[in-house]
Enzyme design. Structure first.
Site, mmCIF file in Angstrom:
data_model
loop_
_atom_site.group_PDB
_atom_site.id
_atom_site.type_symbol
_atom_site.label_atom_id
_atom_site.label_comp_id
_atom_site.label_asym_id
_atom_site.label_seq_id
_atom_site.Cartn_x
_atom_site.Cartn_y
_atom_site.Cartn_z
ATOM 1 N N LYS A 101 0.852 -1.191 0.000
ATOM 2 C CA LYS A 101 0.000 0.000 0.000
ATOM 3 C C LYS A 101 0.887 1.240 0.000
ATOM 4 O O LYS A 101 1.728 1.419 0.879
ATOM 5 C CB LYS A 101 -0.913 0.032 1.225
ATOM 6 C CG LYS A 101 -1.784 1.281 1.275
ATOM 7 C CD LYS A 101 -2.466 1.438 2.620
ATOM 8 C CE LYS A 101 -3.085 2.833 2.707
ATOM 9 N NZ LYS A 101 -3.532 3.141 4.082
ATOM 10 N N GLY A 162 -7.887 9.156 10.586
ATOM 11 C CA GLY A 162 -8.070 9.217 12.029
ATOM 12 C C GLY A 162 -9.144 10.165 12.510
ATOM 13 O O GLY A 162 -9.344 10.318 13.716
ATOM 14 N N GLY A 189 -10.970 7.817 7.509
ATOM 15 C CA GLY A 189 -12.119 8.612 7.900
ATOM 16 C C GLY A 189 -13.310 7.849 8.428
ATOM 17 O O GLY A 189 -14.235 8.442 8.991
ATOM 18 N N ASN A 210 -8.488 1.449 10.448
ATOM 19 C CA ASN A 210 -7.630 1.131 11.580
ATOM 20 C C ASN A 210 -8.151 1.805 12.845
ATOM 21 O O ASN A 210 -8.626 1.163 13.768
ATOM 22 C CB ASN A 210 -6.191 1.548 11.280
ATOM 23 C CG ASN A 210 -5.194 1.101 12.335
ATOM 24 O OD1 ASN A 210 -4.000 1.221 12.145
ATOM 25 N ND2 ASN A 210 -5.632 0.579 13.474
ATOM 26 N N THR A 211 -8.101 3.149 12.865
ATOM 27 C CA THR A 211 -8.466 3.885 14.074
ATOM 28 C C THR A 211 -9.901 3.615 14.506
ATOM 29 O O THR A 211 -10.185 3.556 15.709
ATOM 30 C CB THR A 211 -8.261 5.396 13.853
ATOM 31 O OG1 THR A 211 -6.943 5.624 13.359
ATOM 32 C CG2 THR A 211 -8.442 6.165 15.147
#
Length: 264
Positions: A101, A162, A189, A210-211
């Site tokens: 990525k 994030g 997002g 992820n976040t």
């Protein structure tokens, strides 16, 4: 139902891609990945030990090799040169692993992508034989250029990395989806399950997050929620939603054969 995500010639049953940063520890990371059902796990080469630091815990020791396809990423890189160097290192560490990525950031305060540097890096990496999934803005012209270079998946942001603000510009995402011949995967997002479902209902091929999972009060439970949301959103997209109507409502029950209260 046989509905596979295909990236760089490989099929995946899950359309949820999950990151490995910001968890309490590698045990929590592994637990969240497990319940998410993901098959593609991304890790920042600059921040997560994949073997480059022999005296530290290695993420790979917590990931079953036969279950996940690792997606090394260039988080923290602010130039094409840094990103290229980082992914060449990943290729060395991971025995010629070329599924990567690319993300090249433009501003440390908002982590918005630097599209000029991204395009430069993509050209070099594709020429070197990498299978490049690329993080970019929601600009459809940039997305088309990245696809023409040879990137195997386009990953436009939904909102800032994030931020958890969800999908701020569904119209641009729709333009990218309609023009692309490679998978379009929303990246950045997503804040909660409904954001993931909306992305899939728009027609995105997948969602990377992820976040949204790692920063939840209960990351493992949120990982399961995201699994369900992606599956539900994809199913709704394939089913086709009813058209929206304005002041022309059609009753869900038939009007023929109803009991009348009018006396004859």
């Amino acid at each position: 139902m046989d509905d596979k995500l295909v990236i760089a010639g490989r099929e995946y049953g899950s359309r949820l891609l999950v990151g490995t940063g910001k968890y309490k520890d590698f045990e929590q990371t592994a637990a969240a990945l497990d319940v998410s059902g993901t098959e593609i796990v991304t890790a920042a080469i600059r921040r997560v030990n994949l073997g480059q630091n022999a005296n530290e815990p290695n993420l790979l020791d917590f990931l079953p090799k036969n279950r996940y396809n690792l997606l090394p990423n260039t988080a923290g890189c602010y130039s094409a040169e840094d990103a290229i160097r980082t992914l060449r290192l990943a290729r060395e560490l991971l025995d010629d692993h070329r599924f990567v990525k690319l993300e090249v950031l433009g501003d440390p305060n908002n982590l918005y992508p630097n599209v000029r540097e991204t395009l430069k890096a993509a050209e070099v990496l594709v020429a070197e034989g990498f299978d490049v999934l690329v993080y970019t803005s929601d600009d459809p012209i940039v997305a088309r250029e990245l696809e023409q270079i040879g990137c195997c998946a386009i990953m436009p942001l939904a909102s800032l990395i994030g931020s958890g603000m969800g999908i701020l510009n569904p119209w641009n995402l729709q333009l990218i989806i309609e023009q692309s011949k490679v998978p379009v995967i929303v990246d950045a997002g997503v804040g909660t399950a409904s954001d993931a479902a909306i992305a899939m209902e728009l027609g995105c091929d997948g969602v990377l997050m992820n976040t949204a999972i790692a920063a939840a009060r209960d990351p493992v439970r949120m990982a399961h929620a995201m699994k369900l949301a992606v599956e539900a959103g994809r199913a709704a997209y394939l089913a086709g939603r009813m058209p929206k109507r304005f002041y022309s409502a059609v009753p869900s029950s038939p009007s023929e054969g109803v009991i009348s209260s009018v006396k004859s």
